[in-house]
Design an enzyme around this catalytic site. Structure first.
Site, short mmCIF file in Angstrom:
data_model
loop_
_atom_site.label_atom_id
_atom_site.label_comp_id
_atom_site.label_asym_id
_atom_site.label_seq_id
_atom_site.Cartn_x
_atom_site.Cartn_y
_atom_site.Cartn_z
N CYS A 93 4.76 30.59 48.70
CA CYS A 93 4.28 31.16 47.48
C CYS A 93 2.90 31.68 47.99
O CYS A 93 1.92 31.17 48.17
CB CYS A 93 4.01 30.29 46.38
SG CYS A 93 3.20 30.93 45.10
N CYS A 238 3.59 38.24 42.23
CA CYS A 238 4.19 37.35 43.31
C CYS A 238 3.95 37.90 44.69
O CYS A 238 4.22 38.80 45.17
CB CYS A 238 5.92 37.71 43.12
SG CYS A 238 7.05 36.56 44.27
N1 LIG Z 1 9.76 31.86 42.94
C1 LIG Z 1 9.60 31.99 44.16
C2 LIG Z 1 8.41 31.09 44.69
C3 LIG Z 1 7.03 31.39 44.36
C4 LIG Z 1 6.68 32.73 44.83
C5 LIG Z 1 5.19 32.97 44.20
N2 LIG Z 1 5.05 33.31 42.92
C6 LIG Z 1 4.43 34.03 45.12
O1 LIG Z 1 3.28 34.55 44.82
O2 LIG Z 1 4.91 34.33 46.37
C7 LIG Z 1 10.79 31.38 45.06
O3 LIG Z 1 11.42 30.51 44.39
O4 LIG Z 1 11.10 31.78 45.96
#
Ligand SMILES: N[C@@H](CCC[C@H](N)C(=O)O)C(=O)O
Length: 299
Positions: A93, A238
């Site tokens: 993340c 993200c």
């Molecule tokens: N939902 C993603 C993991 C989290 C990603 C995050 N919000 C970021 O900032 O990179 C997954 O399941 O891969």
């Protein structure tokens, strides 16, 4: 492991991708799918896109939370044990690492401005450029960006194609020709994304972005992006998705490097792509600290 009777937490976010941070150096919290989902539930719990447990890699290994030390991660390194809002585990993340690094500094768990953070995708080097108890500016070396070929998704009543990109976790980054920032803002992502499980056996995070535009002020290009995250839904940012999007945007122009500023609903970050690797730089905010009531934790 036993469930802790009451949990201390900190709430933070990176470009409004928000997290519940649980400092748990002895790995005493039984971080079940149900507990994570309840913590992240906005009406019922604290509300967040994910949970970041703070522990050393060695302690998580000894407790059986991770099966082995990932690439480059030392037993004494602080490790971001990341969970999505639905309780699922993700490898990495990007926004979370910035908030995690900020938390380590603010809590006095590290001294210097440069240190490694362990994740299931391997070690990530961070540099804290500025920090106080509530705000920080952090760079994360995000490692190699791997292109896995084209992919498709049904979203917002459209069929989009894009690049399948691995940044430690899986992404589909769709650069949509002629999409304007206003057109992007108008897309209805409430119905979710339709991914083919044969193409994405582990699911994927889906990024939709405008084509890169030339820029000034230390940036080569700019773009706008929205994201639908695996295990969460639409989020306001993200970090891994921003790296995937910048890399795909550059690739769509026949380039493999550049400095790209991307605006998301929750703010803006800078992604520097060079030699198949990327650095993500952006803000972190710590907004609250508190303690869950024992009755809530028990329930
Ligand atoms: N939902 C993603 C993991 C989290 C990603 C995050 N919000 C970021 O900032 O990179 C997954 O399941 O891969």
């Amino acid at each position: 492991m036993t469930a802790a009777p009451t949990l201390a937490f900190v709430k933070g976010h990176g470009t409004q991708n928000d997290f519940v941070v649980l400092e748990d150096p002895a790995v005493e919290i039984d971080l079940t799918v149900e507990l994570v989902a309840a913590l992240c539930d906005r009406p019922r719990g604290i509300g967040a896109d994910g949970v970041l447990r703070v522990a050393t890699a060695g302690a998580l290994l000894a407790a059986g939370v991770i099966g082995e030390l990932p690439d480059g991660v030392g037993a004494d390194d602080w490790f971001m044990d990341y969970r999505n809002a639905d309780g699922s585990i993700a490898e990495m993340c990007g926004n979370g690492v910035r908030v995690f690094a900020h938390y380590l500094r603010a809590a006095g768990l590290v001294d210097g401005d440069a240190f490694p953070v362990g994740s299931r995708a391997g070690s990530r080097s961070v540099v804290v450029h500025a920090v106080d108890d509530t705000a920080a500016d952090v760079s994360v070396a995000m490692g190699r960006v791997r292109f896995d070929g084209p992919g498709g998704v049904g979203v917002a009543g459209l069929r989009l194609t894009g690049e399948r990109v691995d940044v430690g976790n899986p992404h589909l980054a769709c650069v949509v020709a002629d999409l304007t920032p206003a057109g992007l803002a108008d897309l209805d992502l409430t119905t979710g994304v339709d991914l083919d499980a044969r193409e994405f056996p582990h699911g994927a995070n889906v990024e939709i972005l405008t084509p890169l535009e030339p820029a000034t002020d230390g940036l080569d290009f700019t773009a706008h992006m929205r994201v639908f995250e695996r295990g969460v839904g639409e989020t306001r940012s993200c970090g891994t998705g921003l790296v995937a999007a910048a890399s795909a945007g550059l690739r769509a122009m026949g380039r493999d490097q550049g400095v790209v500023g991307i605006t998301v609903p929750g703010g803006a970050v800078v992604v520097t792509v060079a030699d198949d690797a990327a650095v993500l730089r952006g803000p972190s905010r710590l907004v609250a600290r508190g303690r869950l009531l024992p009755e809530w934790t028990a329930g």
